[in-house]
Design a protein around this motif. Structure first.
Motif, mmCIF file in Angstrom:
data_model
loop_
_atom_site.group_PDB
_atom_site.id
_atom_site.type_symbol
_atom_site.label_atom_id
_atom_site.label_comp_id
_atom_site.label_asym_id
_atom_site.label_seq_id
_atom_site.Cartn_x
_atom_site.Cartn_y
_atom_site.Cartn_z
ATOM 1 N N THR A 175 10.783 1.169 27.647
ATOM 2 C CA THR A 175 10.816 0.102 26.507
ATOM 3 C C THR A 175 11.229 -1.417 27.212
ATOM 4 O O THR A 175 10.864 -2.388 26.815
ATOM 5 N N ASP A 235 4.095 0.825 22.585
ATOM 6 C CA ASP A 235 5.567 1.521 23.023
ATOM 7 C C ASP A 235 5.307 2.799 22.074
ATOM 8 O O ASP A 235 5.847 2.838 20.910
ATOM 9 N N GLU A 236 4.977 3.906 22.719
ATOM 10 C CA GLU A 236 5.156 5.042 22.233
ATOM 11 C C GLU A 236 4.412 5.119 20.902
ATOM 12 O O GLU A 236 4.990 5.611 19.797
HETATM 13 MG MG LIG Z 1 11.621 3.612 24.442
#
Ligand SMILES: [Mg+2]
Ligand SMILES: Nc1ncnc2c1ncn2[C@@H]1O[C@H](COP(=O)(O)OP(=O)(O)O)[C@@H](O)[C@H]1O
Lengths: 361, 339
Positions: free
Chosen positions: A51, A166-167
């Motif tokens: 991240t 992000d995911e």
């Molecule tokens: Mg993360």
């Protein structure tokens, strides 16, 4: 400074990127080049700096050192709103006070696009993501899957040079996740998008990426296609993190051509050199042989295998029938698990009672 | 994700309604919401498991609330009722008997008292706007701050509340006098030639009250801004909104509820405050609270004092109602307030 030769043709270049927080080094010397239209995954366990890397590209986190180049331009110190990136947040971050339409139109309005154009562009995008008819809904009136698609639409609509995810699938339930993953990949390829996709799920990364960047403790362990990282892991970490694997540790007995012979507690084993073993290892040096479960053939001990090396004997402890495969846990020195594709001769045997097994590597 | 979106299937419950009232229905309802088949064989859950006897369980919250309710009734409802009663009684000089609207007639028919009411509302508005304009950036900064000094800064914000308003108002008097710090500084710096009339003026009262009430505004806004997901601001910037545009289009609309609540709080406190207006404003600045005090203590006209109080209360009540209506309406749409 980067020479032109290194940034040329690359949509996104990360050079020696590093981020230090008070106590932790979150990202350490990350270098990466992403080609136009490529989808690259950042894969690694929680806390490995995925991240942080993504947020440095977006401009929310200022790198301690190193540089970021987008389309040949150094954007390292550029404010996020001047960068040509668009992010899909893990929690989607949809504006709760705006309708679906206004959420998607947000980026276009900031770019001062005339409103008839906005209307048609947003309409197109909502059609593309099968959100037609939901224009006037507020985010909280949508299902999780719909919210996720709005987040994707909101990022896509501004045609970013680099899309950052992000995911994006982690908040969907398992059933929806696999389908959405394929859908996302199709969209990315159709539109020729350059994308960085953060995930901690190795299956997801393998399914969706052109290339995978495996990260650990802020560092890149390996960059390569799904095939590369699975079949030729560069480090022990990659081997263990991607897929299941059996590790046989021992000492080097000698080298024969491309292969290395190891003495292990389970017998003498032979395998190809990989990763750091590229130069011929010294005799008696510690080394590990890593074997994928599906590379193992299993037979009952009374069957004559005709092999003299790479045979390991053990007792089946757990046999898990999984449909396409049967996973066997075999007790014997250090081997963790064996598994193989159907059909399995050993099946009847293992069901009746624990028995000794013979595995050919 | 959103349960409310899926119409609940109540069909599975209806054939069983003969079973045993509410609790059975609740148990079955829960299982059908989870997507399971509801089976009539499941025994109804009774209240016995809760420990106490099932018949009186509903009483518990009321018993627990009793002391507070009693105090509320004795110390708030009764006196307020008495106050309202006073406002409809004839004052000492009046010839009228029984209940009368005379006091209200006098208030709304006399430019003097209307002036006081208008001045008070105007003062409240100014104080509210000043605390809002100065307090919002401060609250925003505090909410987004990430250092270990944050707690210290928050305590500093609350600190003024720990000193008496009397002390703080005296402080302001020292600052605002003709020869006070403010005027001397302004004159030395050559910004003004003659000292500004700050003491015993409405301006002085507004300045002092804005400071006194600032913590209420800042703390209210702080809580609300803290609750706004940072990702939303980042998403806005990511999509090309600059910092000001982000605050205007995302943070501000999402904190509108806090702006309303803080404003209501500060406005109510401002128009009903007494200590600061009477010390800084003196007898020359007539406001509702000081007028009420004058009627009660100097003129012993409790009936008219009650009338003034009732009107002040009515203003606050109307605002509070308008506030809750606004919040309710925007609640239907997820945001705090339309933009
Ligand atoms: Mg993360
Ligand atoms: N704002 C921050 N302050 C201090 N440490 C941080 C901050 N953000 C992330 N870290 C640390 O940096 C490391 C990497 O975090 P992150 O990039 O979020 O990992 P990932 O996304 O791979 O799970 C973690 O050890 C985390 O604790």
């Amino acid at each position: 400074m980067l020479g032109d030769s290194r940034t040329e043709g690359a949509e996104l270049v990360l050079d020696q990127l590093r981020k230090a927080y008070d106590r932790t080094l979150a990202v350490e010397d990350v270098g990466l080049q992403v080609r136009r239209g490529e989808l690259v995954s950042l894969l690694g366990p929680s806390g490995c700096g995925k991240t942080t890397t993504l947020r440095m590209i977006a401009g929310f986190v200022e790198p301690t050192s190193g540089s970021i180049w987008i389309r040949g331009r150094d954007v390292t110190r550029l404010e996020p709103y001047k960068r040509d990136t668009a992010m899909v947040f893990q929690n989607y971050a949809l504006f709760p006070h705006l309708t679906v339409f206004d959420n998607v139109a947000f980026g276009l309005r900031r770019r001062r696009m005339p409103s008839p154009n906005i209307r048609s562009r947003v309409g197109e995008m909502l059609e593309l993501l099968e959100l037609g008819g939901l224009e006037r809904r507020y985010p909280r009136q949508l299902s999780g899957g719909q919210q996720q698609r709005v987040a994707v639409a909101r990022a896509l609509v501004v045609s970013p040079s680099v899309m950052l995810l992000d995911e994006p699938l982690s908040n969907l339930d398992a059933k929806l996740r696999a389908g959405t993953r394929v859908e996302l990949r199709r969209l990315q390829q159709e539109l020729g998008l350059t994308a960085i996709f953060v995930t901690h799920d190795q299956e997801e990364a393998m399914a969706i990426s052109d290339r995978i960047v495996v990260m650990n403790r802020g560092r890149i362990e390996q960059v390569g296609s799904a095939r590369d990282v699975y079949l030729a892991p560069a480090t022990q970490f990659v081997a263990n993190f991607i897929g299941a694997s059996n590790t046989f540790s021992g000492t080097v007995a000698g080298a024969e051509g491309d292969s290395v012979v190891l003495h292990t507690p389970m017998g003498t084993l032979r395998g190809p050199r990989a990763g750091s073993a590229n130069k011929t290892p010294a005799a008696d040096a510690p080394a590990s042989l890593i074997v994928r479960p599906e590379e193992i053939r299993v037979s009952s001990p009374d069957v004559e295998t005709g092999l003299d090396t790479n045979v390991v004997r053990g007792v089946v402890q757990v046999s898990s029938y999984l449909g396409a495969t049967v996973d066997l846990s075999v007790r014997g020195a250090t081997a963790r698990s064996f598994s193989r594709a159907e059909p399995i001769m050993l099946l009847a045997c293992t069901r009746s009672e624990p028995t000794s097994a013979c595995a050919g590597l | 994700m959103d349960r409310a979106m899926e119409p609940r299937d109540r069909a599975g419950v209806s054939p069983l309604s003969s079973f045993d009232g509410g609790q059975t229905a609740e148990v079955l309802d829960r299982s059908s919401a989870d997507g399971h088949q509801s089976l009539p064989t499941a025994p109804p859950v009774t209240g016995d498991e809760a420990g106490g006897s099932p018949g009186t369980a509903w009483l518990t919250p009321w018993v627990l609330m009793l002391p507070a309710l009693l105090l509320f009734f004795l110390l708030f409802v009764l006196p307020q009722a008495r106050l309202l009663g006073y406002s409809f009684e004839p004052d000492p000089q009046s010839a009228a008997t029984g209940l009368t609207l005379e006091n209200y007639g006098r208030l709304f028919g006399d430019m003097h008292y209307l002036g006081i009411l208008g001045r008070t509302l105007w003062m409240g508005l100014l104080v509210t706007v000043i605390t809002l304009v100065l307090g919002y950036p401060m609250a925003y900064w505090l909410a987004r701050l990430e250092t270990r000094w944050k707690t210290v800064l928050l305590v500093l914000t609350i600190f003024p509340l720990l000193t008496s308003a009397v002390v703080r108002s005296f402080g302001w008097m020292v600052l605002l006098y003709r020869t006070g710090v403010v005027n001397q500084s302004l004159q030395r710096l050559g910004i003004v030639d003659a000292p500004l009339p700050l003491m015993y003026t409405l301006s002085g009262v507004v300045i002092a009250l804005a400071e006194v009430l600032m913590p209420f505004m800042v703390l209210t806004l702080y809580g609300v801004i803290r609750g706004i997901d940072r990702n939303l601001e980042e998403a806005a910037m990511d999509l090309g909104a600059g910092p000001l545009s982000t605050i205007y289009r995302v943070t501000l609309p999402l904190s509108a509820g806090g702006v309303l609540a803080g404003s209501l709080l500060v406005f109510s406190l401002a128009i009903s405050s007494f200590v600061t207006p009477s010390l800084v404003g003196g007898p020359r600045v007539q406001l509702m609270a000081t007028a009420i005090q004058e009627q009660t203590v100097s003129l012993l006209n409790w009936q008219f004092a009650a009338t003034l109080s009732a009107v002040l209360l009515a203003v606050v009540l109307v605002l509070a109602l308008a506030y809750s209506r606004l919040v309710e309406r925007s609640g239907d749409r997820s945001a705090v307030v339309p933009v």
